[in-house]
Enzyme design. Structure first.
Site, mmCIF file in Angstrom:
data_model
loop_
_atom_site.group_PDB
_atom_site.id
_atom_site.type_symbol
_atom_site.label_atom_id
_atom_site.label_comp_id
_atom_site.label_asym_id
_atom_site.label_seq_id
_atom_site.Cartn_x
_atom_site.Cartn_y
_atom_site.Cartn_z
ATOM 1 N N SER A 1 0.841 -1.194 0.000
ATOM 2 C CA SER A 1 0.000 0.000 0.000
ATOM 3 C C SER A 1 0.879 1.248 0.000
ATOM 4 C CB SER A 1 -0.895 0.024 1.233
ATOM 5 O OG SER A 1 -1.461 1.322 1.349
ATOM 6 N N HIS B 1 -1.320 -1.180 -4.247
ATOM 7 C CA HIS B 1 -2.588 -0.891 -3.565
ATOM 8 C C HIS B 1 -2.667 0.613 -3.298
ATOM 9 C CE1 HIS B 1 -6.094 -1.973 -1.114
ATOM 10 N NE2 HIS B 1 -5.667 -1.080 -0.225
ATOM 11 N N ASP C 1 -4.877 3.672 -1.685
ATOM 12 C CA ASP C 1 -5.944 3.988 -0.739
ATOM 13 C C ASP C 1 -6.445 5.406 -0.944
ATOM 14 O OD1 ASP C 1 -6.146 1.595 0.957
ATOM 15 O OD2 ASP C 1 -4.040 2.025 1.406
ATOM 16 N N MET D 1 -9.018 8.163 0.210
ATOM 17 C CA MET D 1 -9.881 8.507 1.353
ATOM 18 C C MET D 1 -10.406 9.932 1.207
ATOM 19 S SD MET D 1 -7.430 7.109 4.381
ATOM 20 C CE MET D 1 -6.652 5.503 4.326
ATOM 21 N N HIS E 1 -8.523 1.223 -3.825
ATOM 22 C CA HIS E 1 -9.463 0.961 -2.738
ATOM 23 C C HIS E 1 -10.106 2.297 -2.374
ATOM 24 C CE1 HIS E 1 -9.709 -0.202 1.857
ATOM 25 N NE2 HIS E 1 -10.908 -0.069 1.310
ATOM 26 N N MET F 1 -12.236 4.602 -0.341
ATOM 27 C CA MET F 1 -12.904 4.806 0.953
ATOM 28 C C MET F 1 -13.586 6.157 0.873
ATOM 29 S SD MET F 1 -9.861 3.221 3.268
ATOM 30 C CE MET F 1 -8.729 3.291 1.889
ATOM 31 N N MET G 1 -11.510 -5.996 5.328
ATOM 32 C CA MET G 1 -10.718 -5.059 6.138
ATOM 33 C C MET G 1 -10.403 -5.699 7.486
ATOM 34 S SD MET G 1 -10.245 -2.376 4.277
ATOM 35 C CE MET G 1 -9.366 -1.487 5.571
ATOM 36 N N GLY H 1 -9.157 3.858 7.232
ATOM 37 C CA GLY H 1 -8.875 5.270 7.477
ATOM 38 C C GLY H 1 -7.408 5.565 7.740
ATOM 39 N N GLY I 1 -0.962 1.450 9.618
ATOM 40 C CA GLY I 1 -0.247 1.237 10.866
ATOM 41 C C GLY I 1 -1.075 0.782 12.056
ATOM 42 N N ASP J 1 -6.775 -6.543 4.084
ATOM 43 C CA ASP J 1 -6.214 -5.198 4.143
ATOM 44 C C ASP J 1 -6.197 -4.657 5.571
ATOM 45 O OD1 ASP J 1 -5.281 -2.715 3.517
ATOM 46 O OD2 ASP J 1 -7.081 -2.054 2.454
ATOM 47 N N GLY J 2 -4.983 -4.461 6.085
ATOM 48 C CA GLY J 2 -4.826 -3.807 7.386
ATOM 49 C C GLY J 2 -4.053 -4.647 8.383
ATOM 50 N N GLY J 3 -2.921 -4.129 8.816
ATOM 51 C CA GLY J 3 -2.150 -4.808 9.859
ATOM 52 C C GLY J 3 -1.544 -6.137 9.448
ATOM 53 N N GLY K 1 1.160 -2.321 4.120
ATOM 54 C CA GLY K 1 1.619 -0.933 4.058
ATOM 55 C C GLY K 1 2.828 -0.722 4.934
ATOM 56 N N SER K 2 2.559 -0.459 6.213
ATOM 57 C CA SER K 2 3.643 -0.169 7.158
ATOM 58 C C SER K 2 4.678 -1.275 7.217
ATOM 59 C CB SER K 2 3.070 0.031 8.560
ATOM 60 O OG SER K 2 1.973 0.876 8.508
#
Ligand code: DX5
Ligand code: ZN
Length: 219
Positions: free
Chosen positions: A9, A34, A36, A38, A67, A69, A138, A143, A146, A176-178, A198-199
């Site tokens: 991401s 990816h 994002d 927003m 993606h 949002m 998700m 939003g 990290g 998606d996420g963490g 991402g992170s």
């Protein structure tokens, strides 16, 4: 599908060195970019919009997995297609006429994706799963990058995989996420096809190596 997908991401990249980070992904074992998007309304944060997507498209040599949002995403389907986006995912919670939205995305020649937030049950996709190319599950509240992975995601992935098999859908499951080296393998075992990171990638000392190791982990 045997070849599991890694989608870094760019939200976690260094925006002041965006071209450098795009080239890193181009040269790496990653599969998709990816993106994002927003709007500060659907989610409490604003990321980047069309001019930045246009700049990314100029350098990216792998599929653009966008993606959205944002509220009322139908307004921008054609715009994202024209910018060169390959996969367009909208949020289930932002689409009162999801079936129509999916058709509109496909009409523009893109893969049609639906993202669901942690509180949305996969059962709500029962009547659209055959029309969906990608489901983004998700694993954090959308939003921000990290955040910590929500453990209930494993159950959702299993339930979604069962639904996909039962309905003979070809939809891919994207998480998606963490995502990190600690949960990637288990997610794939539960049925995930694609992992956004991402992170974990961009905040690591050697993003290229991190992608390579993550990819090896889920091979
Ligand atoms: C969150 C975004 C994610 C985010 C993932 O709203 O949809 O794609 O960039 O970032 P990490 O991997 O840091 O959780
Ligand atoms: Zn995302």
């Amino acid at each position: 599908m045997n070849n599991k997908i890694i989608a870094p991401s760019l939200l976690a990249s260094d925006f002041a060195n965006l071209q450098r980070d795009i080239e890193m992904v181009n040269q790496s074992d990653a599969d998709w970019f990816h993106l994002d998007i927003m709007d500060g309304v659907f989610v409490p944060n604003i990321s980047f919009g069309m001019p930045v997507v246009k700049a990314i498209a100029k350098h990216a040599k792998k599929p653009l997995d966008a993606h959205l949002m944002i509220v009322d995403p139908d307004r921008y389907i054609k715009t994202f297609a024209d910018l060169g986006v390959d996969h367009l995912s909208v949020h289930y919670e932002a689409c009162p006429h999801l079936h129509r939205t999916l058709q509109a995305i496909k009409t523009e020649g893109m893969l049609a994706g639906v993202a669901i937030t942690p509180h949305t049950s996969v059962r709500l996709l029962e009547d659209t799963i055959q029309d969906i190319d990608i489901v983004i599950v998700m694993s954090v509240n959308p939003g921000f990058g990290g955040q910590s992975f929500i453990e209930n995601t494993y159950n959702k992935v299993s339930d979604l995989k069962n639904l996909i098999i039962q309905k003979k859908s070809k939809a891919l499951i994207e998480i998606d996420g963490g995502v990190n080296a600690g949960n990637a393998k288990k997610l794939v075992e539960k049925g995930a096809d694609a992992l956004v990171a991402g992170s974990f990638v961009f905040k690591s000392d050697n993003p290229t190596e991190t992608i390579k190791n993550l990819k090896a982990e889920i091979a």
